[in-house]
Enzyme design. Structure first.
Site, PDB file in Angstrom:
ATOM      1  N   ASP A  66       0.841  -1.202   0.000  1.00 49.24           N
ATOM      2  CA  ASP A  66       0.000   0.000   0.000  1.00 49.24           C
ATOM      3  C   ASP A  66       0.876   1.252   0.000  1.00 49.24           C
ATOM      4  O   ASP A  66       1.342   1.697   1.042  1.00 49.24           O
ATOM      5  CB  ASP A  66      -0.913  -0.011   1.233  1.00 49.24           C
ATOM      6  CG  ASP A  66      -1.818   1.211   1.289  1.00 49.24           C
ATOM      7  OD1 ASP A  66      -1.916   1.930   0.267  1.00 49.24           O
ATOM      8  OD2 ASP A  66      -2.436   1.446   2.354  1.00 49.24           O
ATOM      9  N   GLU A  84      -7.936   2.620   0.603  1.00 44.24           N
ATOM     10  CA  GLU A  84      -8.215   1.606  -0.414  1.00 44.24           C
ATOM     11  C   GLU A  84      -8.754   0.293   0.158  1.00 44.24           C
ATOM     12  O   GLU A  84      -9.426  -0.457  -0.542  1.00 44.24           O
ATOM     13  CB  GLU A  84      -6.946   1.331  -1.241  1.00 44.24           C
ATOM     14  CG  GLU A  84      -5.968   0.306  -0.643  1.00 44.24           C
ATOM     15  CD  GLU A  84      -5.383   0.714   0.708  1.00 44.24           C
ATOM     16  OE1 GLU A  84      -5.364   1.916   1.008  1.00 44.24           O
ATOM     17  OE2 GLU A  84      -4.964  -0.175   1.466  1.00 44.24           O
ATOM     18  N   LYS A  88       1.671   7.989   0.205  1.00 46.41           N
ATOM     19  CA  LYS A  88       2.053   8.067   1.613  1.00 46.41           C
ATOM     20  C   LYS A  88       3.415   8.747   1.744  1.00 46.41           C
ATOM     21  O   LYS A  88       4.219   8.699   0.809  1.00 46.41           O
ATOM     22  CB  LYS A  88       2.171   6.647   2.199  1.00 46.41           C
ATOM     23  CG  LYS A  88       0.857   5.954   2.464  1.00 46.41           C
ATOM     24  CD  LYS A  88       1.086   4.592   3.098  1.00 46.41           C
ATOM     25  CE  LYS A  88      -0.213   3.861   3.347  1.00 46.41           C
ATOM     26  NZ  LYS A  88      -1.078   4.508   4.345  1.00 46.41           N
ATOM     27  N   ARG A  91     -11.078  -0.358   2.359  1.00 44.31           N
ATOM     28  CA  ARG A  91     -12.545  -0.419   2.352  1.00 44.31           C
ATOM     29  C   ARG A  91     -13.085  -0.599   0.930  1.00 44.31           C
ATOM     30  O   ARG A  91     -14.152  -1.173   0.746  1.00 44.31           O
ATOM     31  CB  ARG A  91     -13.119   0.833   3.027  1.00 44.31           C
ATOM     32  CG  ARG A  91     -12.731   2.121   2.355  1.00 44.31           C
ATOM     33  CD  ARG A  91     -12.901   3.344   3.247  1.00 44.31           C
ATOM     34  NE  ARG A  91     -11.777   3.516   4.170  1.00 44.31           N
ATOM     35  CZ  ARG A  91     -11.684   4.494   5.063  1.00 44.31           C
ATOM     36  NH1 ARG A  91     -12.664   5.384   5.178  1.00 44.31           N
ATOM     37  NH2 ARG A  91     -10.639   4.593   5.862  1.00 44.31           N
TER      38      ARG A  91
HETATM   39  N1  BES Z   1      -3.160   0.293   5.296  1.00 50.66           N
HETATM   40  C1  BES Z   1      -3.507   1.583   5.755  1.00 50.66           C
HETATM   41  C2  BES Z   1      -3.774   1.631   7.253  1.00 50.66           C
HETATM   42  C3  BES Z   1      -2.561   1.565   8.152  1.00 50.66           C
HETATM   43  C4  BES Z   1      -1.791   2.688   8.358  1.00 50.66           C
HETATM   44  C5  BES Z   1      -2.277   0.421   8.822  1.00 50.66           C
HETATM   45  C6  BES Z   1      -0.700   2.625   9.217  1.00 50.66           C
HETATM   46  C7  BES Z   1      -1.202   0.362   9.698  1.00 50.66           C
HETATM   47  C8  BES Z   1      -0.412   1.479   9.889  1.00 50.66           C
HETATM   48  C9  BES Z   1      -4.770   2.076   5.051  1.00 50.66           C
HETATM   49  O1  BES Z   1      -4.945   1.642   3.768  1.00 50.66           O
HETATM   50  C10 BES Z   1      -4.698   3.551   5.017  1.00 50.66           C
HETATM   51  O2  BES Z   1      -3.833   4.061   4.357  1.00 50.66           O
HETATM   52  N2  BES Z   1      -5.600   4.227   5.721  1.00 50.66           N
HETATM   53  C11 BES Z   1      -5.615   5.627   5.779  1.00 50.66           C
HETATM   54  C12 BES Z   1      -7.052   6.061   5.691  1.00 50.66           C
HETATM   55  C13 BES Z   1      -7.214   7.548   5.512  1.00 50.66           C
HETATM   56  C14 BES Z   1      -6.691   7.989   4.162  1.00 50.66           C
HETATM   57  C15 BES Z   1      -8.671   7.888   5.663  1.00 50.66           C
HETATM   58  C16 BES Z   1      -4.979   6.045   7.096  1.00 50.66           C
HETATM   59  O3  BES Z   1      -5.198   5.373   8.113  1.00 50.66           O
HETATM   60  O4  BES Z   1      -4.234   7.014   7.105  1.00 50.66           O
HETATM   61 ZN    ZN Z   2      -4.047  -0.089   3.273  1.00 49.73          ZN
HETATM   62 MN    MN Z   3      -3.988   2.948   2.355  1.00 52.33          MN
END
Ligand code: BES
Ligand code: ZN
Ligand code: MN
Length: 494
Positions: free
Chosen positions: A270, A349, A277, A351
């Protein structure tokens, strides 16, 4: 590693190492008292001299005690009997295996079941097996020279009195669970260039080959297109690796019995996509398939223990990468349910792939659906690395999962799924948007999924804080395989 339950006197055990507990203040456990008597008070002598305080999780290795059949005796501190809670019990077990692995012992007999370590005998057997398996686990398949493998091969959980008959079952189930955790850890730790969606599909097919009770099928992108999975497919658009939708059907009960469906998030890397990110620790996003890994591990565990239940594993898996063909913020897609989604952040992504997998799961006429996902960074902020977040649209299911979490010590904490949060997902242009803003990020992610699970009993597990460890101890934990397996064991027993 092999596990067994043994009854007998510790002084007579023909084991490379006998492990007995000593309480803080010098009181000997029942098994230690037997050893002490046979060894002409060698143990009480050394305690009187001050060489073993009995402090929780302290250890002292002794060799060739007179009158003792085993070559080694390992004393482990149990702390104060009144303070022996679940946390210290796990620490004691971990310290025991660290000390055992520092020796050349191939087998060990642990006299700890009788000592009130942990909740009950079944609990301590489970935790001892998980600690033993974890202590010898090495993620070295990609090192040019593998690390030295541990010597310890046979672990007996020993008792002075006849152990309850059910404990043999508990032991076998815990061993199968530990094997499932190992699979989940190994898959989680593999890098994104090895563990691709195709690799996960191959593993699932191999599981189907290894177990007659599992039937694996893999859908390709063109199949998903036909099913109308516009949300799932929007995530894989930036990637060169083909997305896969894996299903594993385990038949352990009557064909007519409705299955429990486990849906695991399988993002093999991801990057965030166009909503890229930041660079720091981005490598950890290889772990974004730990939900999928926990489904594979749990399926293997229940097949190994021949659980009398029907269970289906569903794994949507792809990469989330930026490219000229990637989905852009503002793009609107149509999910398999027909509901449209405005993608305001391509990093939300998980969800998007889960909602189509959840709609797809209806085809199995499920009794219960549980999804498992490293879904939100906000969950790590809320619960840290101890408890996974849990949501459910049915209180009974929530209670059953909470109980399984305590039994397996793979704990969860329930968060609210109230409709009051739903307006945060309203969009001006589509039926919903894929993010709800900064506040309550774990809850709005769950609320998004809830819009696709109205037709069945459902729970959602956010394992973002519990599926792996960062820093010096970086690595997958194998969670929540113990929780899921225990929940299914409890279900099968009903
Ligand atoms: N895979 C990540 C969630 C995650 C982040 C897990 C850090 C473990 C450590 C997920 O896909 C994600 O990026 N979520 C975003 C959602 C936001 C854009 C609403 C997040 O948590 O920042
Ligand atoms: Zn993710
Ligand atoms: Mn993500």
């Amino acid at each position: 590693m092999e596990f067994s339950i043994k009854q007998g006197n510790p002084d007579k055990q023909r084991s490379d190492c006998v492990v007995v507990g000593v309480y803080e203040g010098g009181k000997l456990s029942a098994a230690a008292q037997v050893l002490d008597k046979a060894a002409k008070h060698a143990l009480s002598d050394l305690i009187a001299r001050g060489d073993m305080s009995g402090k929780a999780a302290s250890t002292l290795l002794l060799h060739k005690l007179p009158g003792i059949a085993a070559d080694r005796v390992l004393l482990v501190g149990l702390g104060k009997a009144s303070e022996l809670n679940n946390k210290t019990s796990v620490e004691i077990l971990r310290a025991t295996f660290v000390a055992l692995n520092a020796t050349a012992a191939k087998d060990a007999a642990l006299y700890i079941i009788d000592e009130g370590v942990g909740k009950d005998a079944a609990w301590v057997i489970r935790q001892a097996i998980f600690a033993a398996a974890d202590s010898v686990y090495r993620a070295d398949s990609l090192k040019s020279k593998p690390a030295k493998t541990a010597m310890l091969k046979n672990v007996a959980l020993a008792t002075l009195d006849k152990p309850a008959a059910v404990l043999k079952n508990v032991l076998e189930q815990a061993a199968a669970t530990a094997h499932g955790m190992e699979l989940a850890k190994t898959l989680g730790n593999l890098p994104g260039n090895v563990c691709t969606p195709t690799y996960l599909a191959a593993k699932a097919l191999a599981l189907g080959k290894a177990h007659k009770s599992i039937k694996t099928t893999v859908l390709e992108e063109k199949d998903m297109q036909k099913l109308g999975m516009g949300s799932f497919l929007s995530v894989t658009r930036g990637s060169e690796q083909p997305a896969k939708l894996i299903t594993m059907e385990y038949h352990g009960a009557d064909k007519k019995q409705k299955p429990v469906v486990l849906v695991g998030k399988g993002i093999t890397f991801d990057s965030g996509g166009i909503s890229l990110k930041p660079g720091a620790e981005m490598d950890e996003m290889k772990y974004d398939m730990c939900g999928a890994a926990s489904v594979l591990g749990t399926m293997q565990a229940i097949a190994e223990m021949r659980l009398k239940l029907n269970v289906v594993g569903v794994i949507p898996t792809c990469e989330n990468l930026p490219s000229g063909t990637a989905t852009k913020p503002g793009d609107i897609v149509t999910s398999m349910s027909g509901q449209t989604i405005e993608i305001l952040n391509t990093d939300a992504e998980g969800r998007l792939i889960l909602c189509d997998a959840l709609t797809y799961s209806k085809k199995f006429d499920p009794d219960t659906v549980i999804d498992i996902a490293t879904l939100t960074g906000a969950c790590v902020i809320a619960l840290g690395h101890v408890a996974s977040g849990m949501f459910s649209n049915e209180d009974k299911l929530a209670k059953e999962l909470l109980a399984a979490g305590e039994q397996s010590h793979d704990r969860i904490w329930q968060l609210p799924l109230w409709d009051d949060y739903q307006p945060l997902l309203d969009s001006n242009f589509a039926d919903m948007q894929n993010i709800g803003g900064r506040s309550g990020g774990t809850i709005t992610a769950a609320c998004f999924l809830a819009r696709f699970t109205r037709e069945y009993r459902w729970a959602h597990l956010d394992i973002a804080g519990t599926a792996w460890k960062s820093g010096k101890e970086k690595g997958a934990t194998g969670r929540p395989v113990p929780l899921l397996t225990q929940y299914l064991i409890n279900r099968a027993a009903k």
